[in-house]
Design a protein around this motif. Structure first.
Motif, PDB file in Angstrom:
ATOM      1  N   LEU A 179      -1.403 -14.746   7.589  1.00 27.72           N
ATOM      2  CA  LEU A 179      -1.718 -15.429   8.843  1.00 27.72           C
ATOM      3  C   LEU A 179      -2.556 -14.556   9.767  1.00 27.72           C
ATOM      4  N   PHE A 180      -2.206 -13.263   9.840  1.00 28.98           N
ATOM      5  CA  PHE A 180      -2.942 -12.357  10.712  1.00 28.98           C
ATOM      6  C   PHE A 180      -4.382 -12.181  10.230  1.00 28.98           C
ATOM      7  N   ILE A 181      -4.548 -11.909   8.946  1.00 28.05           N
ATOM      8  CA  ILE A 181      -5.894 -11.729   8.404  1.00 28.05           C
ATOM      9  C   ILE A 181      -6.693 -13.028   8.521  1.00 28.05           C
ATOM     10  N   GLY A 182      -6.021 -14.148   8.236  1.00 28.84           N
ATOM     11  CA  GLY A 182      -6.702 -15.436   8.347  1.00 28.84           C
ATOM     12  C   GLY A 182      -7.197 -15.695   9.756  1.00 28.84           C
ATOM     13  N   TYR A 183      -6.396 -15.284  10.738  1.00 25.76           N
ATOM     14  CA  TYR A 183      -6.809 -15.508  12.126  1.00 25.76           C
ATOM     15  C   TYR A 183      -7.987 -14.624  12.506  1.00 25.76           C
ATOM     16  N   ILE A 184      -7.869 -13.309  12.238  1.00 24.40           N
ATOM     17  CA  ILE A 184      -8.912 -12.392  12.718  1.00 24.40           C
ATOM     18  C   ILE A 184     -10.223 -12.543  11.949  1.00 24.40           C
ATOM     19  N   MET A 185     -10.144 -12.973  10.690  1.00 22.47           N
ATOM     20  CA  MET A 185     -11.357 -13.050   9.871  1.00 22.47           C
ATOM     21  C   MET A 185     -11.994 -14.433   9.870  1.00 22.47           C
ATOM     22  N   PHE A 186     -11.187 -15.475  10.050  1.00 24.15           N
ATOM     23  CA  PHE A 186     -11.730 -16.821   9.911  1.00 24.15           C
ATOM     24  C   PHE A 186     -11.451 -17.702  11.128  1.00 24.15           C
ATOM     25  N   LEU A 187     -10.170 -17.879  11.472  1.00 25.30           N
ATOM     26  CA  LEU A 187      -9.811 -18.875  12.475  1.00 25.30           C
ATOM     27  C   LEU A 187     -10.437 -18.575  13.830  1.00 25.30           C
ATOM     28  N   GLU A 188     -10.316 -17.318  14.299  1.00 26.91           N
ATOM     29  CA  GLU A 188     -10.877 -17.031  15.618  1.00 26.91           C
ATOM     30  C   GLU A 188     -12.391 -17.176  15.610  1.00 26.91           C
ATOM     31  N   GLN A 189     -13.037 -16.773  14.513  1.00 24.08           N
ATOM     32  CA  GLN A 189     -14.491 -16.901  14.442  1.00 24.08           C
ATOM     33  C   GLN A 189     -14.915 -18.368  14.536  1.00 24.08           C
ATOM     34  N   ILE A 190     -14.152 -19.231  13.863  1.00 22.34           N
ATOM     35  CA  ILE A 190     -14.456 -20.667  13.926  1.00 22.34           C
ATOM     36  C   ILE A 190     -14.221 -21.204  15.330  1.00 22.34           C
ATOM     37  N   LEU A 191     -13.087 -20.819  15.927  1.00 22.36           N
ATOM     38  CA  LEU A 191     -12.773 -21.283  17.277  1.00 22.36           C
ATOM     39  C   LEU A 191     -13.816 -20.825  18.282  1.00 22.36           C
ATOM     40  N   VAL A 192     -14.233 -19.560  18.166  1.00 20.44           N
ATOM     41  CA  VAL A 192     -15.250 -19.026  19.084  1.00 20.44           C
ATOM     42  C   VAL A 192     -16.536 -19.829  18.956  1.00 20.44           C
ATOM     43  N   ALA A 193     -16.970 -20.073  17.715  1.00 22.08           N
ATOM     44  CA  ALA A 193     -18.217 -20.811  17.489  1.00 22.08           C
ATOM     45  C   ALA A 193     -18.126 -22.234  18.033  1.00 22.08           C
ATOM     46  N   VAL A 194     -17.003 -22.908  17.776  1.00 26.53           N
ATOM     47  CA  VAL A 194     -16.845 -24.297  18.219  1.00 26.53           C
ATOM     48  C   VAL A 194     -16.787 -24.383  19.740  1.00 26.53           C
ATOM     49  N   VAL A 195     -15.978 -23.509  20.346  1.00 24.72           N
ATOM     50  CA  VAL A 195     -15.825 -23.556  21.804  1.00 24.72           C
ATOM     51  C   VAL A 195     -17.133 -23.188  22.499  1.00 24.72           C
ATOM     52  N   LYS A 196     -17.831 -22.172  21.985  1.00 26.96           N
ATOM     53  CA  LYS A 196     -19.120 -21.821  22.578  1.00 26.96           C
ATOM     54  C   LYS A 196     -20.123 -22.961  22.427  1.00 26.96           C
ATOM     55  N   ARG A 197     -20.028 -23.681  21.312  1.00 28.01           N
ATOM     56  CA  ARG A 197     -20.973 -24.792  21.060  1.00 28.01           C
ATOM     57  C   ARG A 197     -20.759 -25.928  22.041  1.00 28.01           C
ATOM     58  N   PHE A 198     -19.498 -26.256  22.338  1.00 28.36           N
ATOM     59  CA  PHE A 198     -19.212 -27.434  23.154  1.00 28.36           C
ATOM     60  C   PHE A 198     -18.816 -27.121  24.596  1.00 28.36           C
ATOM     61  N   PHE A 199     -18.313 -25.894  24.843  1.00 27.11           N
ATOM     62  CA  PHE A 199     -17.822 -25.582  26.187  1.00 27.11           C
ATOM     63  C   PHE A 199     -18.483 -24.351  26.803  1.00 27.11           C
ATOM     64  N   GLY A 200     -19.380 -23.714  26.060  1.00 25.16           N
ATOM     65  CA  GLY A 200     -20.127 -22.606  26.640  1.00 25.16           C
ATOM     66  C   GLY A 200     -19.473 -21.249  26.473  1.00 25.16           C
ATOM     67  N   ASP A 201     -19.745 -20.363  27.416  1.00 19.71           N
ATOM     68  CA  ASP A 201     -19.389 -18.955  27.298  1.00 19.71           C
ATOM     69  C   ASP A 201     -17.887 -18.678  27.296  1.00 19.71           C
ATOM     70  N   VAL A 202     -17.078 -19.660  27.691  1.00 16.14           N
ATOM     71  CA  VAL A 202     -15.628 -19.451  27.695  1.00 16.14           C
ATOM     72  C   VAL A 202     -15.119 -19.142  26.287  1.00 16.14           C
ATOM     73  N   GLY A 203     -15.898 -19.486  25.269  1.00 18.73           N
ATOM     74  CA  GLY A 203     -15.520 -19.178  23.895  1.00 18.73           C
ATOM     75  C   GLY A 203     -15.443 -17.699  23.624  1.00 18.73           C
ATOM     76  N   GLY A 204     -16.065 -16.900  24.472  1.00 20.32           N
ATOM     77  CA  GLY A 204     -16.010 -15.454  24.304  1.00 20.32           C
ATOM     78  C   GLY A 204     -14.741 -14.821  24.820  1.00 20.32           C
ATOM     79  N   LEU A 205     -13.816 -15.627  25.328  1.00 19.91           N
ATOM     80  CA  LEU A 205     -12.590 -15.090  25.917  1.00 19.91           C
ATOM     81  C   LEU A 205     -11.385 -15.187  24.991  1.00 19.91           C
ATOM     82  N   PHE A 206     -11.600 -15.495  23.728  1.00 19.40           N
ATOM     83  CA  PHE A 206     -10.499 -15.450  22.770  1.00 19.40           C
ATOM     84  C   PHE A 206     -10.033 -13.996  22.606  1.00 19.40           C
ATOM     85  N   PRO A 207      -8.797 -13.772  22.150  1.00 16.94           N
ATOM     86  CA  PRO A 207      -8.194 -12.428  22.185  1.00 16.94           C
ATOM     87  C   PRO A 207      -9.058 -11.299  21.654  1.00 16.94           C
ATOM     88  N   LEU A 208      -9.493 -11.372  20.406  1.00 10.90           N
ATOM     89  CA  LEU A 208     -10.262 -10.275  19.828  1.00 10.90           C
ATOM     90  C   LEU A 208     -11.736 -10.365  20.192  1.00 10.90           C
TER      91      LEU A 208
END
Length: 259
Positions: A179-208
């Protein structure tokens, strides 16, 4: 607290896996910096290096370079923390600690000791890397830019406290690591990309990602004029909030659930 630290030390001093992880964690910080130093300092033509003004391992840029490289490789300390915490549940030693007189908060404090200790080991290793590789450069020693190691330390605290939270929620080493590796390597990267795409710079505020925004690699920063969309104080605040949130959730979990 000293008694808690002593007990934690007794648990790991003869635990071979612990020392293997520590060694791997240290190598995982030093080796990539050696490789990057060899490529950009020894193999890139001097004429090309002049285009960037100075070597990325000359002071004061060495602080940022080492911190940036380390941020991609030091997750192994978080994997060690997961192993240590999940072992407590797998072997029921956390129950034995409570039977022997610990309060539940003492158990959490014992794991927070490892959050701080492992993050400090990563910090000190990075400091050694700065001294070694920066010392090989042509510029004199300078503390300008040392703030980047502070950013790196906060990112390490976020990573290890997140690993602690996952461990107390899952309690199984293999699943927690996945779960940890999946989050840091894949899930957060996907979330950052999606949030930045639709909601802007706030996507850069995810934990890592917040830590990554503070630690751009110098060469990339020079090439693309990279800078985070928010002021550094915003990212620092986000990191501190995440640390407090993860630790608060760990306390809540351990104080309110059955052992």
């Amino acid at each position: 607290m000293l008694q808690i630290i002593k007990i934690e030390w007794l648990k790991v001093k003869n635990y071979r896996t612990f020392w293997v992880f520590i060694a791997l964690g240290i190598v995982a910080i030093l080796a990539p910096n050696f490789i990057v130093h060899d490529i950009f300092v020894n193999r890139v033509p001097e004429e090309a290096q002049k285009l960037f003004g100075q070597s990325i391992y000359d002071f004061p840029l060495a602080w940022q370079t080492v911190a940036s490289v380390g941020s991609y490789t030091s997750g192994i300390f978080s994997l060690l923390l997961i192993t240590l915490v999940c072992n407590e549940f797998n072997y029921r030693t956390h129950r034995q600690n409570i039977i022997d007189g610990w309060e539940r908060k003492d158990f959490v404090l014992s794991k927070l000791f490892w959050v701080l200790t492992l993050s400090t080991v990563a910090l000190l290793t990075s400091l050694i890397a700065v001294i070694i590789f920066g010392g090989l450069g042509k510029a004199p020693f300078s503390i300008d830019g040392c703030r980047y190691l502070g950013y790196y330390f906060l990112q390490m605290l976020v990573s290890t406290s997140m690993a602690l939270l996952i461990s107390v929620l899952v309690k199984r080493t293999g699943l927690a690591i996945i779960l940890f590796i999946g989050y840091i390597m894949f899930l957060e990267q996907i979330l950052v990309a999606v949030v930045k795409r639709f909601f802007g710079d706030v996507g850069g505020l995810f934990p890592l990602q917040a830590g990554d925004e503070l630690l751009p690699f110098p060469m990339i920063e020079k090439l693309v004029k990279f800078s985070g969309p928010y002021d550094s104080a915003i990212y620092l605040t986000a990191l501190i909030v995440y640390i407090a949130l993860f630790i608060g959730l760990v306390f809540r979990r351990m104080l309110r659930t059955d052992l």
